[in-house]
Scaffold this motif. Structure first.
Motif, short mmCIF file in Angstrom:
data_model
loop_
_atom_site.label_atom_id
_atom_site.label_comp_id
_atom_site.label_asym_id
_atom_site.label_seq_id
_atom_site.Cartn_x
_atom_site.Cartn_y
_atom_site.Cartn_z
N GLY A 13 0.89 -1.13 0.01
CA GLY A 13 0.08 0.11 0.05
C GLY A 13 0.74 1.05 0.17
O GLY A 13 1.44 1.29 1.07
N LEU A 14 0.88 2.12 -1.22
CA LEU A 14 1.71 2.89 -1.30
C LEU A 14 0.79 4.32 -1.18
O LEU A 14 1.35 5.34 -2.00
CB LEU A 14 2.61 2.97 -2.36
CG LEU A 14 3.80 1.90 -2.21
CD1 LEU A 14 4.62 1.76 -3.48
CD2 LEU A 14 4.62 2.22 -1.09
N MET A 17 0.36 6.82 3.97
CA MET A 17 0.90 5.94 5.23
C MET A 17 1.91 5.05 4.95
O MET A 17 2.89 4.98 5.53
CB MET A 17 -0.13 5.20 6.00
CG MET A 17 -1.40 6.10 6.40
SD MET A 17 -0.55 7.48 7.68
CE MET A 17 -0.06 6.69 9.10
N GLY A 18 1.79 3.99 3.92
CA GLY A 18 2.44 3.27 3.40
C GLY A 18 3.94 3.78 2.89
O GLY A 18 4.78 3.34 3.42
N ASP A 36 2.30 -2.05 -4.49
CA ASP A 36 0.94 -1.59 -4.24
C ASP A 36 0.06 -2.72 -4.98
O ASP A 36 0.46 -3.52 -5.52
CB ASP A 36 0.73 -0.08 -4.80
CG ASP A 36 -0.25 0.54 -4.40
OD1 ASP A 36 -1.51 0.09 -4.94
OD2 ASP A 36 -0.39 1.37 -3.56
N ALA A 78 -0.44 -1.37 4.63
CA ALA A 78 -1.28 -0.24 4.79
C ALA A 78 -1.95 0.09 3.72
O ALA A 78 -1.96 1.28 3.06
CB ALA A 78 0.16 0.94 4.83
N GLU A 81 -8.36 1.12 3.77
CA GLU A 81 -8.93 0.65 4.91
C GLU A 81 -10.30 0.01 4.97
O GLU A 81 -11.45 0.42 4.95
CB GLU A 81 -9.60 2.01 5.67
CG GLU A 81 -10.18 1.65 7.36
CD GLU A 81 -8.75 1.02 8.42
OE1 GLU A 81 -7.85 0.49 7.88
OE2 GLU A 81 -9.16 1.20 9.36
N ASN A 106 -1.66 -1.58 9.81
CA ASN A 106 -1.67 -0.23 10.41
C ASN A 106 -2.95 0.21 10.12
O ASN A 106 -3.53 1.34 10.54
CB ASN A 106 -1.07 0.91 8.99
CG ASN A 106 -0.75 2.07 9.71
OD1 ASN A 106 -0.45 2.37 10.79
ND2 ASN A 106 -1.01 3.22 8.73
N HIS A 129 0.22 0.91 14.62
CA HIS A 129 -0.69 1.95 14.30
C HIS A 129 0.07 3.35 14.26
O HIS A 129 0.49 3.89 15.11
CB HIS A 129 -1.83 2.20 15.02
CG HIS A 129 -2.85 3.25 14.74
ND1 HIS A 129 -3.56 4.44 15.33
CD2 HIS A 129 -3.45 3.40 13.43
CE1 HIS A 129 -4.09 4.99 14.63
NE2 HIS A 129 -4.22 4.57 13.63
#
Ligand SMILES: NC(=O)c1ccc[n+]([C@@H]2O[C@H](COP(=O)([O-])OP(=O)(O)OC[C@H]3O[C@@H](n4cnc5c(N)ncnc54)[C@H](O)[C@@H]3O)[C@@H](O)[C@H]2O)c1
Length: 468
Positions: A13-14, A17-18, A36, A78, A81, A106, A129
């Motif tokens: 996940g970029l 956050m990632g 990703d 990350a 969600e 995360n 987190h």
């Protein structure tokens, strides 16, 4: 040589956050591989990551999640969600067959235990987190699922320390520590708006008296009201406790598309340029009418004895009541001012009750004579500051009472995650449980809402301090 040299980390996940998480591990010397959703997204995310990285970092890209995790020690997800997206990703990771891999999520809102079961080996799944932006924020909440191996938690702690960050430990409980303790801050500040206060005054009072860098309504606009509504709904559903129910105004604003700063409008209007600074609500009267001879009557409560004492004092001098007890709205003697003084460092800050409807004239002159900076507030139970501070303390105690986190970690989390100058339990120690309990009971009486139900731990602490 970084603290984490030799550690092999895969990050999926970029998004912001990632990318940040990959950078902090790379800066600490870990060997980082990123991925990703497909090759094009990986390439885009990787380019952005390199462009943002100051100082520059070395990370590599992987063609697939399977490739990324094959030889890794730690996998950090990350990704978006959504439970289904995380589930599919974790299935891929499991299928890669790395049986010693530690799997970290995360997630801000999903259950680590549930993700662990979905992964198929909950002992290896832990929450890490990070806060946004991970490169700047020192705090990491480590979430231990009910079946997470304690040894995995210890390794996670060591890695967080290796990043130069501070870990706090939290059980697998909705909203974790920081977002949970701040819930009342958001609920109460919005309720104050529905009860007639302006966002500017609410934010100015919180910043001035509690030393928060941003007011709660500015923060809500910054985070996005839709995100806040989502986490309120999660808290209400998961805890089954009406104190977490969303404020109707939040829902109205979300439905109208005015979700905050990114949307151009929320509690403040960003379309016309910068919103009026909350600090503009702070007032100082130009001339001090009082000659410095103001008698301040400090009252935690508003008992008949307090009222009688104030009446007697006011017979021959200028008196102001220093209290947030809602009872004064009905019992303030004529000619007496009402304010609430807060000392924050060297500064004195005053909430000055100015309520035309209730017929209470503001005692700005008295606040000036006392050297205080002031905001005008309505005659509502708890006024602004004590109402927010006491409900936050209550939430923090509830979290400690139920075993979600230790008191020291709660304070650390709020100081590092929110930049609060003192943690809620330090605030409780300074103020005393008797006063906080009295404040909450007055709110409960004034509003009749279970939001203000005191934690039993607070009731017991107050009893203990009265006895001891
Ligand atoms: N944004 C915040 O302030 C914040 C703070 C703390 C935690 N979090 C959590 O961190 C996570 C990521 O947040 P974000 O704001 O960076 O998210 P984001 O939605 O901006 O980015 C998510 C990235 O994951 C990618 N992705 C989706 N499915 C994938 C898959 N199967 N494999 C690999 N990549 C995939 C997407 O293409 C996207 O680039 C979420 O769980 C979020 O709740 C966010």
């Amino acid at each position: 040589m970084g603290e984490l040299s030799g550690l092999r980390v895969a990050v999926a996940g970029l998004g912001p956050m990632g990318r940040g998480i990959a950078r902090v591990f790379a800066e600490a010397g870990a060997q980082v591989s990123v991925v990703d959703v497909d090759a094009a997204a990986t390439a885009r995310g990787y380019e952005t990551l390199l462009a943002e990285a100051d100082p520059p970092v070395t990370v590599s890209t992987a063609a697939s999640v399977t490739e990324a995790v094959r030889d890794a020690d730690l996998f950090v997800e990350a990704v978006v969600e959504r439970f289904d997206a995380k589930l599919a990703l974790l299935a891929e990771v499991r299928a890669a067959g790395n049986e010693t891999l530690v799997v970290a999520s995360n997630t801000s809102s999903l259950s680590i235990g549930e993700l662990g079961v979905a992964f198929g080996d909950p002992a290896r799944v832990v929450g890490l987190h990070f806060f946004n932006p991970p490169t700047k924020m020192r705090l990491v909440e480590i979430i231990r699922g009910a079946r997470t191996d304690p040894e995995v938690v210890e390794r996670a702690r060591a890695w967080v320390a290796g990043l130069g960050k501070t870990a706090v430990l939290c059980a697998d409980s909705p909203n974790f520590i920081v977002n949970r303790v701040c819930r009342p801050l958001y609920y109460e500040s919005q309720l104050l708006v529905t009860q007639g206060m302006t966002p500017e005054v609410v934010d100015a009072a919180v910043k001035g008296a509690l030393g928060h860098r941003m007011g709660p309504l500015e923060l809500l606009d910054f985070t996005g009201l839709h995100t806040h509504l989502g986490s309120s709904e999660t808290a209400l559903r998961e805890f089954g406790d009406p104190r977490y129910r969303p404020i109707p105004l939040t829902r109205q604003l979300v439905r109208a598309g005015t979700t905050g700063r990114a949307a151009g409008r929320g509690y403040y209007d960003y379309a016309a340029g910068k919103p009026r600074q909350a600090q503009a609500a702070v007032t100082r009267s130009p001339e001090s009418a009082a000659d410095g001879q103001v008698h301040v009557y400090r009252a935690v409560d508003c008992t008949p004895a307090d009222v009688a004492a104030v009446r007697e004092l006011a017979a021959d001098r200028r008196v102001v009541v220093d209290s947030s007890a809602g009872g004064w709205v009905e019992h303030l003697p004529p000619g007496v001012g009402w304010l609430r003084l807060h000392r924050h460092g060297e500064q004195t800050f005053a909430e000055v009750v100015a309520d035309e409807v209730a017929g209470i004239a503001p005692a700005f002159d008295a606040a000036d004579a006392l050297g205080a900076t002031s905001v005008p507030v309505l005659a509502l139970p708890g006024l602004v500051v004590d109402r927010l501070a006491h409900t936050m303390v209550n939430e923090a105690l509830t979290l400690v009472e139920e075993g979600t986190a230790a008191a020291a970690d709660v304070d650390l989390a709020l100081r590092l995650g929110m930049n609060h100058p003192v943690g809620p339990l330090e605030y409780l120690r300074d103020t005393g449980p008797v006063e906080v309990l009295a404040g909450l009971r007055a709110l409960l009486t004034g509003f009749g809402d279970p939001r203000y139900r005191p934690a039993q731990l607070l009731v017991r602490q107050a009893a203990g301090s009265r006895r001891g």
